[in-house]
Design an enzyme around this catalytic site. Structure first.
Site, PDB file in Angstrom:
ATOM      1  CG  ASP A   1      -3.358 -18.846  21.697  1.00 33.54           C
ATOM      2  OD1 ASP A   1      -4.224 -18.498  22.169  1.00 33.54           O
ATOM      3  OD2 ASP A   1      -2.735 -19.674  21.869  1.00 33.54           O
TER       4      ASP A   1
ATOM      5  CG  ASN B   1       2.773 -28.390  20.853  1.00 28.72           C
ATOM      6  OD1 ASN B   1       3.332 -29.478  20.791  1.00 28.72           O
ATOM      7  ND2 ASN B   1       1.943 -27.816  20.025  1.00 28.72           N
TER       8      ASN B   1
ATOM      9  CD  GLN C   1      -0.545 -20.836  18.924  1.00 31.69           C
ATOM     10  OE1 GLN C   1      -1.482 -21.640  19.015  1.00 31.69           O
ATOM     11  NE2 GLN C   1      -0.674 -19.977  20.041  1.00 31.69           N
TER      12      GLN C   1
ATOM     13  CG  ASP D   1       2.618 -28.793  17.005  1.00 30.16           C
ATOM     14  OD1 ASP D   1       2.108 -27.604  17.099  1.00 30.16           O
ATOM     15  OD2 ASP D   1       2.242 -29.855  17.498  1.00 30.16           O
TER      16      ASP D   1
ATOM     17  NE  ARG E   1      -0.865 -23.838  32.587  1.00 29.48           N
ATOM     18  CZ  ARG E   1      -1.162 -23.684  31.232  1.00 29.48           C
ATOM     19  NH1 ARG E   1      -0.163 -23.239  30.420  1.00 29.48           N
ATOM     20  NH2 ARG E   1      -2.259 -24.126  30.563  1.00 29.48           N
TER      21      ARG E   1
ATOM     22  CG  ASP F   1       0.460 -24.285  26.825  1.00 30.42           C
ATOM     23  OD1 ASP F   1      -0.525 -24.206  27.442  1.00 30.42           O
ATOM     24  OD2 ASP F   1       0.701 -24.154  25.700  1.00 30.42           O
TER      25      ASP F   1
ATOM     26  CE1 TYR G   1      -2.981 -32.874  22.764  1.00 29.93           C
ATOM     27  CE2 TYR G   1      -2.418 -30.891  24.056  1.00 29.93           C
ATOM     28  CZ  TYR G   1      -3.564 -31.688  23.775  1.00 29.93           C
ATOM     29  OH  TYR G   1      -4.652 -31.896  24.274  1.00 29.93           O
TER      30      TYR G   1
ATOM     31  CD  GLU H   1       4.356 -34.086  15.695  1.00 28.18           C
ATOM     32  OE1 GLU H   1       5.447 -34.007  15.618  1.00 28.18           O
ATOM     33  OE2 GLU H   1       3.697 -33.552  16.741  1.00 28.18           O
TER      34      GLU H   1
ATOM     35  CD  GLU I   1      -2.828 -26.978  29.514  1.00 27.09           C
ATOM     36  OE1 GLU I   1      -3.741 -26.349  28.972  1.00 27.09           O
ATOM     37  OE2 GLU I   1      -1.770 -26.650  28.745  1.00 27.09           O
TER      38      GLU I   1
ATOM     39  CG  ASP J   1      -6.856 -21.960  28.322  1.00 25.30           C
ATOM     40  OD1 ASP J   1      -6.631 -21.254  27.502  1.00 25.30           O
ATOM     41  OD2 ASP J   1      -5.771 -22.794  28.725  1.00 25.30           O
TER      42      ASP J   1
END
Length: 573
Positions: A73, A115, A181, A183, A211, A213, A217, A220, A255, A323
């Site tokens: 990624d 994240n 990926q 979390d 930054r 990223d 998120y 949760e 972000e 992106d």
């Protein structure tokens, strides 16, 4: 291409709020310049191009991940947060980059993917093989994937669920992005300690900020949406306190692809600040909508939204980046229109967005490229340019995912666009060879030789902006006009924002998105009524407004004015 001898370098200036006046430039290490001839851009290659970036007027570089990674990624799948991917160089190379950038009064901001990690990260390898071990609780594990089903899937093109089954641990792990990926579990305080230590490692090397990223998120819960949950903001308050205490003057950039009021929460309050900056996502697609619809109502509405943010906080504004051009922040009607205008081929789309570069999006229209850049450089906040957009680089929609707009920088009309001495087949991605955007015509060397080129125009605009700090630290007031195709606002810098040697300044910015000539009438608010109006670029005098503050301007198709207003009340307070 010799831009600036080392003797003129002045070193890093002390300014705790440097980011408010800065022009940022996103540069992907692997795509910028290959110094060792292996077909992949590297840190020494970036160092060799710092004089070009200084000449362009860049104040800070934003570097997407260059950590050790399997690169599934683009490096956001980190395998080791303390190692540089060998093909990019070494830790010592990175230290030299920071030193050389600082010598040019240029700062370095790097991505920190908070994240998640790669499935190849040592933490995850240990977590899946030793559930009771020290890393067993570093990730979010569950015996079932039938929980938290209310949390939306972000990468709808590739993922059907936020849960993936691990055959070793025999449990499901949570992932908001790709299934490779997992979390991190921010409910575990040890994860906080790890993130602090990683940040400290790079800040000790002289990095000027991060930054953050995918910052919404981090947490949760069974009841929540998995976005912007209260614990996320509590973590950021503590992280900011750590940064301010140990590394004052460094910057955190959020972000968060949310609405302005929600994004403002990531800046915190005066008493409990969080990030220093946050990207303003909703503005971007509305600029593209206005360019084709010739209607500015949606753009006006977003710009008029008021948000309470701490003093010293700043927005980050951009046109494009690595992106996709996300369309999550527009209505369904606007989204379908944007797809029809800009992504008529399904290959141009990815997730809920468009994977194209700026110049191809705008059909290489010089007037639209200039209008978009002028708006970007005058909005409230610090502008972020994307590498290659200053020369109108093209893209390659036949490449997979978002690689379409991550191709090698085009330096010369020579072999491999001057990016690398390697055989063409060894390049990490092929250079753009399409008819309109072929590297033999769209490159730095060619445009340097043409005073009327887009490169020279963008450089001039950047330096004009830098010479008028009102664009960095001034307030912004949207002014209604009599045309649905026009946008107008006032940038005002009072004496309280001035540095020694600076004067208060007020600038009226007017933009026409019409495809035909346009007469625009507007009425200046009483506190901004001027007795002298001059062009910011050439100093030409324009008719002063009437006693009631009325001004009428004639604009060519898709054009703009930056007008200095002298003698206004607001700028002498």
């Amino acid at each position: 291409m010799d831009f600036s001898p080392p003797s003129v370098h002045r070193g890093l200036e002390h300014d705790p709020q440097w980011y408010r006046r800065a022009v940022f430039y996103e540069v992907m290490v692997r795509a910028f310049y290959d110094a060792d001839g292996d077909g992949v851009g590297d840190i020494p290659g970036l160092i060799s191009k710092l004089d070009y970036l200084e000449w362009l007027g860049i104040d800070a570089l934003w570097l997407p991940p260059f950590y050790s990674s399997p690169l599934r990624d683009g490096g956001y799948d980190v395998a080791d947060f303390r190692q540089v991917l060998p093909e990019f160089g070494t830790i010592d190379d990175f230290g030299e980059l920071v030193s050389q950038a600082h010598a040019r009064n240029m700062r370095i901001v790097m991505d920190l993917p908070l994240n998640h990690t790669s499935v190849e990260h040592a933490w995850f390898v240990s977590s899946r093989s030793d559930p009771q071990g020290p890393y067993g609780d570093y990730y979010v594990w569950s015996d079932t994937d039938k929980i938290r089903e209310q949390i939306r899937v972000i990468f709808t093109d590739t993922e059907e669920s936020n849960w993936a089954f691990d055959s070793v641990r025999r449990q499901f792990y949570f992932h908001r992005f790709f299934s490779h990926q997992p979390d991190l579990n921010y409910h575990n305080p040890k994860v906080h300690d790890e993130i602090h230590d990683i940040a400290r490692f790079w800040l000790d090397m002289g990095v000027d900020g991060f930054r953050l990223d995918a910052v919404p998120y981090l947490y949760e819960s069974d009841e929540g949406s998995g976005e912007s949950e209260p614990e996320t903001h509590e973590f950021l308050e503590r992280f900011r306190a750590f940064i301010d205490a140990e590394f004052p003057g460094r910057v955190l950039i959020a972000e968060a692809n949310q609405w302005p009021r929600e994004v403002a929460a990531y800046l915190g309050t005066e008493e409990k600040p969080q990030c220093h900056m946050a990207f303003d996502f909703p503005i971007m697609p509305r600029i593209f909508y206005a360019l084709r619809s010739q209607q500015t109502a949606s753009l006006n509405a977003v710009l008029k939204e008021t948000t309470e943010v701490p003093s010293g906080a700043a927005w980050g504004v951009f046109l494009r980046n690595h992106d996709e051009l996300t369309l999550e922040m527009v209505t369904e009607e606007e989204r379908q229109a944007l797809y029809g205008w800009y992504a008529y081929d399904p290959r141009m789309r990815v997730n809920v967005g468009i994977r194209r570069r700026l110049a191809p999006l705008l059909d290489n229209s010089r007037s639209e490229l200039q209008l978009a850049h002028a708006l970007l450089l005058s909005l409230a906040g610090s502008p972020f340019l994307y590498y290659g957009d200053e020369i109108g680089m093209g893209d390659n929609i036949w490449l997979e995912d978002r690689d379409s707009s991550r191709t090698p920088m085009q330096w010369t009309p020579d072999r491999n666009a001057g990016f690398s001495s390697a055989d063409a087949g060894k390049l990490f991605l092929p250079v753009v060879q399409s008819l309109v955007y072929n590297y033999q015509s769209a490159n730095v060397e060619t445009q340097l030789a043409q005073q009327a080129s887009l490169l020279h125009w963008v450089r001039t605009m950047v330096h004009v902006r830098k010479n008028h700090p009102v664009f960095g630290v001034g307030s912004m007031t949207v002014v209604p006009t009599d045309s649905p195709s026009a946008l107008a606002f006032i940038r005002d810098m009072p004496a309280s924002e001035c540095r020694p040697g600076e004067r208060p300044e007020t600038v009226l910015c007017v933009y026409s998105f019409s495809h035909n000539p346009l007469a625009v009438s507007l009425t200046l608010p009483e506190e901004f009524r001027a007795n002298k109006v001059t062009d910011v670029f050439g100093g030409s005098t324009f008719p002063a407004p009437s006693e009631q503050g009325h001004i009428t301007l004639a604009l060519p198709p898709q054009s703009f004015y930056w007008l200095s207003l002298a003698g206004v009340k607001a700028s002498v307070t």
